[in-house]
Enzyme design. Structure first.
Site, PDB file in Angstrom:
ATOM      1  N   ASN A   1      11.262   3.145   0.390  1.00  0.00           N
ATOM      2  CA  ASN A   1      10.998   4.156   1.638  1.00  0.00           C
ATOM      3  C   ASN A   1      10.991   5.452   0.282  1.00  0.00           C
ATOM      4  O   ASN A   1      11.978   5.221  -0.461  1.00  0.00           O
ATOM      5  CB  ASN A   1      12.056   4.240   1.818  1.00  0.00           C
ATOM      6  CG  ASN A   1      12.507   5.537   2.890  1.00  0.00           C
ATOM      7  OD1 ASN A   1      11.546   6.210   1.979  1.00  0.00           O
ATOM      8  ND2 ASN A   1      13.126   5.547   3.435  1.00  0.00           N
ATOM      9  N   VAL A   2       9.821   6.341   0.172  1.00  0.00           N
ATOM     10  CA  VAL A   2       9.931   7.064  -1.481  1.00  0.00           C
ATOM     11  C   VAL A   2      11.185   7.937  -1.146  1.00  0.00           C
ATOM     12  O   VAL A   2      12.100   8.501  -2.297  1.00  0.00           O
ATOM     13  CB  VAL A   2       9.087   7.537  -1.453  1.00  0.00           C
ATOM     14  CG1 VAL A   2       8.190   6.236  -2.445  1.00  0.00           C
ATOM     15  CG2 VAL A   2       8.327   8.727  -0.198  1.00  0.00           C
TER      16      VAL A   2
ATOM     17  N   ASN B   1       1.632   9.446  -3.435  1.00  0.00           N
ATOM     18  CA  ASN B   1       0.752  10.197  -2.546  1.00  0.00           C
ATOM     19  C   ASN B   1       1.754   9.727  -0.859  1.00  0.00           C
ATOM     20  O   ASN B   1       1.154  10.519   0.093  1.00  0.00           O
ATOM     21  CB  ASN B   1      -0.579   8.983  -2.244  1.00  0.00           C
ATOM     22  CG  ASN B   1      -1.121   8.377  -0.658  1.00  0.00           C
ATOM     23  OD1 ASN B   1      -1.499   8.936  -0.687  1.00  0.00           O
ATOM     24  ND2 ASN B   1      -0.895   7.985  -0.755  1.00  0.00           N
TER      25      ASN B   1
ATOM     26  N   TYR C   1       5.401  19.973   7.380  1.00  0.00           N
ATOM     27  CA  TYR C   1       4.699  19.709   6.092  1.00  0.00           C
ATOM     28  C   TYR C   1       4.068  21.027   5.165  1.00  0.00           C
ATOM     29  O   TYR C   1       4.071  20.666   4.815  1.00  0.00           O
ATOM     30  CB  TYR C   1       3.201  18.829   7.437  1.00  0.00           C
ATOM     31  CG  TYR C   1       2.146  18.636   6.184  1.00  0.00           C
ATOM     32  CD1 TYR C   1       2.413  16.962   6.177  1.00  0.00           C
ATOM     33  CD2 TYR C   1       1.075  19.113   5.808  1.00  0.00           C
ATOM     34  CE1 TYR C   1       1.403  16.380   5.466  1.00  0.00           C
ATOM     35  CE2 TYR C   1      -0.282  18.321   5.681  1.00  0.00           C
ATOM     36  CZ  TYR C   1       0.155  17.048   5.115  1.00  0.00           C
ATOM     37  OH  TYR C   1      -0.873  16.307   4.470  1.00  0.00           O
TER      38      TYR C   1
ATOM     39  N   SER D   1       6.260  21.261   2.492  1.00  0.00           N
ATOM     40  CA  SER D   1       6.754  19.545   1.353  1.00  0.00           C
ATOM     41  C   SER D   1       5.522  20.282   0.734  1.00  0.00           C
ATOM     42  O   SER D   1       5.145  20.133  -0.290  1.00  0.00           O
ATOM     43  CB  SER D   1       6.502  19.265   2.665  1.00  0.00           C
ATOM     44  OG  SER D   1       4.997  18.599   2.597  1.00  0.00           O
ATOM     45  N   LYS D   2       4.300  20.455   1.032  1.00  0.00           N
ATOM     46  CA  LYS D   2       2.866  20.490   0.785  1.00  0.00           C
ATOM     47  C   LYS D   2       3.222  21.654   0.199  1.00  0.00           C
ATOM     48  O   LYS D   2       2.745  21.768  -1.495  1.00  0.00           O
ATOM     49  CB  LYS D   2       1.831  20.295   1.047  1.00  0.00           C
ATOM     50  CG  LYS D   2       1.652  19.093   2.122  1.00  0.00           C
ATOM     51  CD  LYS D   2       1.588  17.879   1.469  1.00  0.00           C
ATOM     52  CE  LYS D   2       1.827  17.231   1.844  1.00  0.00           C
ATOM     53  NZ  LYS D   2       1.537  16.010   1.192  1.00  0.00           N
TER      54      LYS D   2
ATOM     55  N   ILE E   1      -9.620  14.477   5.940  1.00  0.00           N
ATOM     56  CA  ILE E   1      -9.384  13.322   4.667  1.00  0.00           C
ATOM     57  C   ILE E   1      -9.583  12.182   6.479  1.00  0.00           C
ATOM     58  O   ILE E   1      -8.705  12.499   7.227  1.00  0.00           O
ATOM     59  CB  ILE E   1      -9.126  12.729   3.945  1.00  0.00           C
ATOM     60  CG1 ILE E   1      -8.941  14.288   3.280  1.00  0.00           C
ATOM     61  CG2 ILE E   1      -8.992  11.358   3.665  1.00  0.00           C
ATOM     62  CD1 ILE E   1     -10.159  14.656   2.540  1.00  0.00           C
TER      63      ILE E   1
HETATM   64  P1  NAD Z   1      -2.447   7.381   6.317  1.00  0.00           P
HETATM   65  O1  NAD Z   1      -0.819   7.880   7.074  1.00  0.00           O
HETATM   66  O2  NAD Z   1      -3.085   6.708   7.013  1.00  0.00           O
HETATM   67  O3  NAD Z   1      -1.363   6.525   5.349  1.00  0.00           O
HETATM   68  C1  NAD Z   1       0.066   6.644   4.524  1.00  0.00           C
HETATM   69  C2  NAD Z   1       0.548   5.755   4.079  1.00  0.00           C
HETATM   70  O4  NAD Z   1       2.390   6.823   3.494  1.00  0.00           O
HETATM   71  C3  NAD Z   1       1.468   4.638   4.936  1.00  0.00           C
HETATM   72  O5  NAD Z   1       1.313   3.276   4.263  1.00  0.00           O
HETATM   73  C4  NAD Z   1       2.857   4.706   5.560  1.00  0.00           C
HETATM   74  O6  NAD Z   1       2.918   3.514   5.550  1.00  0.00           O
HETATM   75  C5  NAD Z   1       2.977   5.410   3.550  1.00  0.00           C
HETATM   76  N1  NAD Z   1       4.446   5.751   4.319  1.00  0.00           N
HETATM   77  C6  NAD Z   1       4.541   7.027   4.797  1.00  0.00           C
HETATM   78  N2  NAD Z   1       5.719   7.853   4.711  1.00  0.00           N
HETATM   79  C7  NAD Z   1       6.444   6.625   3.578  1.00  0.00           C
HETATM   80  C8  NAD Z   1       8.064   6.319   3.046  1.00  0.00           C
HETATM   81  N3  NAD Z   1       8.907   7.163   3.605  1.00  0.00           N
HETATM   82  N4  NAD Z   1       7.703   5.759   1.379  1.00  0.00           N
HETATM   83  C9  NAD Z   1       6.707   4.609   1.222  1.00  0.00           C
HETATM   84  N5  NAD Z   1       5.429   5.100   1.941  1.00  0.00           N
HETATM   85  C10 NAD Z   1       5.472   5.765   3.179  1.00  0.00           C
HETATM   86  O7  NAD Z   1      -2.236   9.147   5.529  1.00  0.00           O
HETATM   87  P2  NAD Z   1      -2.809   9.545   4.720  1.00  0.00           P
HETATM   88  O8  NAD Z   1      -3.825  10.790   5.206  1.00  0.00           O
HETATM   89  O9  NAD Z   1      -4.284   8.209   3.677  1.00  0.00           O
HETATM   90  O10 NAD Z   1      -2.274  10.628   3.433  1.00  0.00           O
HETATM   91  C11 NAD Z   1      -2.085  10.030   2.215  1.00  0.00           C
HETATM   92  C12 NAD Z   1      -1.369  11.883   1.447  1.00  0.00           C
HETATM   93  O11 NAD Z   1      -2.726  12.261   1.748  1.00  0.00           O
HETATM   94  C13 NAD Z   1      -0.451  12.203   2.304  1.00  0.00           C
HETATM   95  O12 NAD Z   1       0.566  12.798   1.798  1.00  0.00           O
HETATM   96  C14 NAD Z   1      -0.594  13.323   3.312  1.00  0.00           C
HETATM   97  O13 NAD Z   1       0.056  14.098   3.230  1.00  0.00           O
HETATM   98  C15 NAD Z   1      -2.430  13.727   2.068  1.00  0.00           C
HETATM   99  N6  NAD Z   1      -3.252  14.574   2.474  1.00  0.00           N
HETATM  100  C16 NAD Z   1      -4.357  13.839   4.149  1.00  0.00           C
HETATM  101  C17 NAD Z   1      -4.956  14.703   4.914  1.00  0.00           C
HETATM  102  C18 NAD Z   1      -6.126  13.907   5.350  1.00  0.00           C
HETATM  103  O14 NAD Z   1      -6.534  14.847   6.493  1.00  0.00           O
HETATM  104  N7  NAD Z   1      -5.606  12.467   6.115  1.00  0.00           N
HETATM  105  C19 NAD Z   1      -4.928  16.163   4.366  1.00  0.00           C
HETATM  106  C20 NAD Z   1      -4.930  16.551   3.404  1.00  0.00           C
HETATM  107  C21 NAD Z   1      -3.588  15.578   2.606  1.00  0.00           C
END
Ligand code: NAD
Length: 243
Positions: free
Chosen positions: A59-60, A86, A151, A154-155, A184
């Site tokens: 857990n990060v 990430n 969110y 945080s970003k 995405i």
């Molecule tokens: P996702 O939910 O598909 O994957 C996120 C992963 O992070 C999951 O495997 C989850 O189990 C893991 N995770 C969650 N909490 C955690 C914790 N406390 N410790 C360790 N691992 C943890 O999401 P994604 O879309 O692949 O997002 C990845 C990153 O990209 C995130 O930071 C998200 O905010 C950012 N992001 C995503 C989008 C989008 O449109 N999908 C857009 C902008 C930014």
């Protein structure tokens, strides 16, 4: 093979953008250390990353778990060349309905998690006098988004963290940059209603959602030798959502 024998840590590497990014590094020769909260998905993701890759359930947002993981990585591989912060979550609600617990949870994973991982890793990079840190922020951290105060905060905080750590460690050969993905296609966005998805698509000049690979390409670029003179930057990967 831009990353032959380089050691790359990716948080949240079991799914979505993190998983595809880890695979992109592995294809170019990197040795991957991924972590995630989800052990089943992590074990499955590991199979595509080659014999030298490792997975830990971490857990990060937990200082002790992050420290332990970092020490394990250093013991196993002897160095750390890149960290991709990430891991991220959403708990969306309009401000007046947002629970304090959801504010705290999102800030602790998305922002404190990146702080903890960066602090644990950067001391090793400073000793090596080289390193790359890439933070996965979001376009909404720059432009804001109704229903995502936690969110977005945080970003936006992650972008501030990026610029500050970039300044603190620039002289030690460490670059720190962020990518700001737009909309995405991953699990995170799959749960959104059609109305919200259409709203996002209408804001994208390129007229399509991005893929995790689009983000992975930007992350690997920032980790590569080609980005050696780039630090403290935010690279938007959003089909033009923000210009
Ligand atoms: P996702 O939910 O598909 O994957 C996120 C992963 O992070 C999951 O495997 C989850 O189990 C893991 N995770 C969650 N909490 C955690 C914790 N406390 N410790 C360790 N691992 C943890 O999401 P994604 O879309 O692949 O997002 C990845 C990153 O990209 C995130 O930071 C998200 O905010 C950012 N992001 C995503 C989008 C989008 O449109 N999908 C857009 C902008 C930014």
């Amino acid at each position: 093979m831009r990353f032959k024998d380089k050691v790359v840590m990716v948080t949240g590497g079991a799914a979505g953008i993190g998983r595809v990014t880890a695979e992109a590094f592995a294809r170019e020769g990197a040795r991957l250390a991924i972590c995630d909260l989800n052990p089943e998905a992590g074990a499955e993701a590991l199979t595509a990353l080659g014999p030298e890759a490792s997975f830990e359930k971490v857990n990060v947002a937990d200082e002790a778990e992050v420290s332990k993981w970092t020490e394990q990585v250093v013991q196993r591989y002897g160095r750390i060349d890149a960290l991709v912060n990430n891991a991220g979550i959403t708990r969306d609600a309009l401000l007046l309905r947002m629970k304090e617990s959801d504010w705290d949870l999102v800030l602790s994973v998305n922002l404190k998690g990146a702080f903890l991982c960066t602090r644990a890793v950067v001391r090793h990079m400073a000793q090596q006098r080289s390193g790359r840190i890439i933070n996965v922020a979001s376009v909404v951290g720059v432009v804001g988004n109704a229903g995502q105060a936690n969110y977005v905060a945080s970003k936006a905080g992650l972008i501030g963290l990026t610029k500050t750590v970039a300044r603190e460690f620039a002289a030690r050969g460490i670059t720190v940059n962020a990518v700001a993905p737009g909309f995405i296609e991953t699990q995170m966005t799959a749960v959104l209603s059609d109305k919200i998805k259409e709203g996002f698509l209408a804001q994208i000049p390129m007229g399509r959602a991005g893929s995790p690979q689009d983000v992975a390409d930007a992350v690997t670029f920032l980790a590569s030798d080609q980005a050696a003179y780039l630090t403290g930057q935010v690279l938007h990967v959003s089909g033009g959502m923000y210009m």
